[in-house]
Design a protein around this motif. Sequence first.
Motif, short mmCIF file in Angstrom:
data_model
loop_
_atom_site.label_atom_id
_atom_site.label_comp_id
_atom_site.label_asym_id
_atom_site.label_seq_id
_atom_site.Cartn_x
_atom_site.Cartn_y
_atom_site.Cartn_z
N PRO A 1 27.29 44.17 2.55
CA PRO A 1 27.88 42.88 2.20
C PRO A 1 27.13 41.70 2.79
N PHE A 2 26.70 41.83 4.04
CA PHE A 2 26.03 40.69 4.65
C PHE A 2 24.66 40.45 4.07
N ARG A 3 24.12 41.44 3.31
CA ARG A 3 22.82 41.26 2.67
C ARG A 3 22.85 40.07 1.71
N LEU A 4 24.01 39.84 1.12
CA LEU A 4 24.15 38.70 0.21
C LEU A 4 23.87 37.39 0.95
N VAL A 5 24.36 37.31 2.20
CA VAL A 5 24.12 36.11 2.99
C VAL A 5 22.63 35.94 3.27
N LYS A 6 21.96 37.06 3.55
CA LYS A 6 20.52 36.98 3.80
C LYS A 6 19.77 36.53 2.56
N TYR A 7 20.14 37.10 1.44
CA TYR A 7 19.48 36.68 0.20
C TYR A 7 19.77 35.22 -0.10
N PHE A 8 21.01 34.82 0.16
CA PHE A 8 21.36 33.42 -0.06
C PHE A 8 20.54 32.52 0.86
N VAL B 1 11.77 27.59 10.77
CA VAL B 1 12.49 27.82 12.02
C VAL B 1 13.97 28.09 11.75
N ILE B 2 14.55 27.25 10.89
CA ILE B 2 15.97 27.45 10.54
C ILE B 2 16.18 28.81 9.88
N PHE B 3 15.25 29.18 8.99
CA PHE B 3 15.37 30.46 8.30
C PHE B 3 15.32 31.63 9.27
N LEU B 4 14.41 31.57 10.25
CA LEU B 4 14.30 32.65 11.22
C LEU B 4 15.58 32.77 12.05
N ILE B 5 16.16 31.63 12.43
CA ILE B 5 17.40 31.66 13.19
C ILE B 5 18.53 32.29 12.37
N LEU B 6 18.63 31.86 11.11
CA LEU B 6 19.67 32.41 10.25
C LEU B 6 19.46 33.90 9.99
N LEU B 7 18.19 34.29 9.87
CA LEU B 7 17.89 35.69 9.62
C LEU B 7 18.33 36.57 10.80
N LEU B 8 18.12 36.09 12.00
CA LEU B 8 18.56 36.82 13.18
C LEU B 8 20.08 36.96 13.21
N ILE B 9 20.77 35.88 12.84
CA ILE B 9 22.23 35.91 12.82
C ILE B 9 22.73 36.90 11.77
N VAL B 10 22.08 36.88 10.60
CA VAL B 10 22.50 37.77 9.52
C VAL B 10 22.28 39.23 9.90
N LYS B 11 21.15 39.53 10.50
CA LYS B 11 20.88 40.92 10.90
C LYS B 11 21.91 41.41 11.92
N LYS B 12 22.28 40.55 12.84
CA LYS B 12 23.28 40.93 13.82
C LYS B 12 24.64 41.17 13.15
N ILE C 1 27.24 44.70 12.68
CA ILE C 1 28.65 44.73 13.09
C ILE C 1 29.55 45.25 11.99
N ILE C 2 29.31 44.83 10.75
CA ILE C 2 30.25 45.15 9.67
C ILE C 2 29.80 46.30 8.78
N GLN C 3 28.67 46.93 9.09
CA GLN C 3 28.10 47.94 8.19
C GLN C 3 29.08 49.08 7.90
N GLN C 4 29.62 49.70 8.93
CA GLN C 4 30.46 50.87 8.70
C GLN C 4 31.76 50.50 7.99
N LYS C 5 32.39 49.39 8.40
CA LYS C 5 33.62 48.96 7.74
C LYS C 5 33.38 48.61 6.28
N ALA C 6 32.23 47.99 6.00
CA ALA C 6 31.93 47.59 4.63
C ALA C 6 31.73 48.80 3.73
N VAL C 7 31.03 49.83 4.24
CA VAL C 7 30.80 51.03 3.44
C VAL C 7 32.12 51.70 3.08
#
Length: 480
Positions: free
Chosen positions: A19-26, A226-237, A241-247
């Motif tokens: 699910p959070f992959r959508l945020v990364k793509y966005f 710079v902003i993109f790298l910061i957001l990417l780190l947040i998205v990966k984290k 966290i939500i991977q197992q619940k999302a599956v």
Amino acid sequence: MKKITTPPIKNDIEKKEKPFRLVKYFTFSSLIVTFLATLVLSALNTHLARSMQREKSEEYARVLVENLNHQVFMQFVIPVAIKFGKIQLRNKDQFERMDKVVRSTFHSFEIKTVNIYDLDDTISYSYDQKVIGMQKVGGTGYLSALEGNSNSKLRQRGNSIQMLLGFPKESLLVTYAPLRAERPLSRLSGPVLGVVEIVQDLSKDYLAIFRFQIIVVSTISTVMCVIFLILLLIVKKGEGIIQQKAVERLRLEEKLNRAKHLSSLGEMTAGISHEIRNPLGIIQSSAELLKKKISDPSNKIPDIIIEESTRLNNIITDFLNYAKPREPNRIPCDVTDIIDKILTYLEPGLQVQTYVIRKYFGDSLPQIMADGDMLYQAFLNILMNAMQAMPNGGEISIEVNIAGNNINLIFEDEGPGIPDGNLEKIWEPFFTTKDTGTGLGLGIVKNIIESHSGSIRISNNHPLKGARVTVELPIYQEGK
């Protein structure tokens, strides 16, 4: 023969994006959109700056011409007329006097070249003495100025990359203005005595604008990265966290979401297709009418419009048929008649590409309760796929026989077959290995066959080459 079925939901879910992959793509998409917007705004800003620079230079040239006109008339025309009786710049003394007046007028200004034309479009004076005496070189700018209208044009020179990026090697603003006799009470109101051409070099100004544009784009790009790298780190984290619940959640909601998605897609497609098809029909009919009225057979534009309109209409039809399949109108049908009808339709193409059709129809085949038009569409799609798998021609076999309470139809071709890795993907919407097409063809075929309580499976002909499509349709259907 192994029947190809839809992959298990669990495996399908686990292969899906988190699910959070959508945020990364966005986030990534936002970076691209913002960067492109920056480029567009920078280009517009550069264009505006160049336009303002050009307007400023044109106004600058008009003021210089007005001043030059006054100085030439007062310091050259009148004194020379009094002393010599007539103006002849071929006279050394007169030329030197004119040169002195012109150069003193433009002494502190950045002017590359000054040419003065007489009324016969002959250069009488120039900074470059090599062009003095040249005739008919003024062009439309000279003619317009001769009529009393000042005008300017930009001449740029450089290679294709320099011109594309907007920093040509040389940018010259050429201004033509009338040279008039002055009257006591009104400057520049007398008759035209000649035409003055002023050439300003704007290369440095344009290069400065381009450098400023590069600085702006580079600065904004750095900030966005710079902003993109910061957001990417947040998205990966967040993904971790939500991977197992999302599956687990997606596994439970998969069927419901698929149904809702297809329902929404069907409603949307129906609305969009209705809105597109009406103007599309008008475009196609107008192009056909235009084709009839055009006498030049080499003009292919109407044919292109008709071809692309037909292709777009086919795409809309595929979306509509897949997303919103209709219920079959069952009546007694003979599947062999449907196949013969399709082969009659395909006969011109079969002959051109040297396709050979082998038919093996069983004896005393019964009719089935089915929608003939829908089966026609399904079988046509299967045969078209077989033909596309053999672009240079080949043999296609069609076998129809009875197996218990079913009618079996087997289509075989001599193409390269289907890669093993794609056998489980061919039923997925929008999956295709072709350069063209929507990837919905087999999905539509599957929907049609299953709406008739039948089944379809696809396999490769081992050890022979080619693919095999097997369709099973019930002869009798309960309640029908």
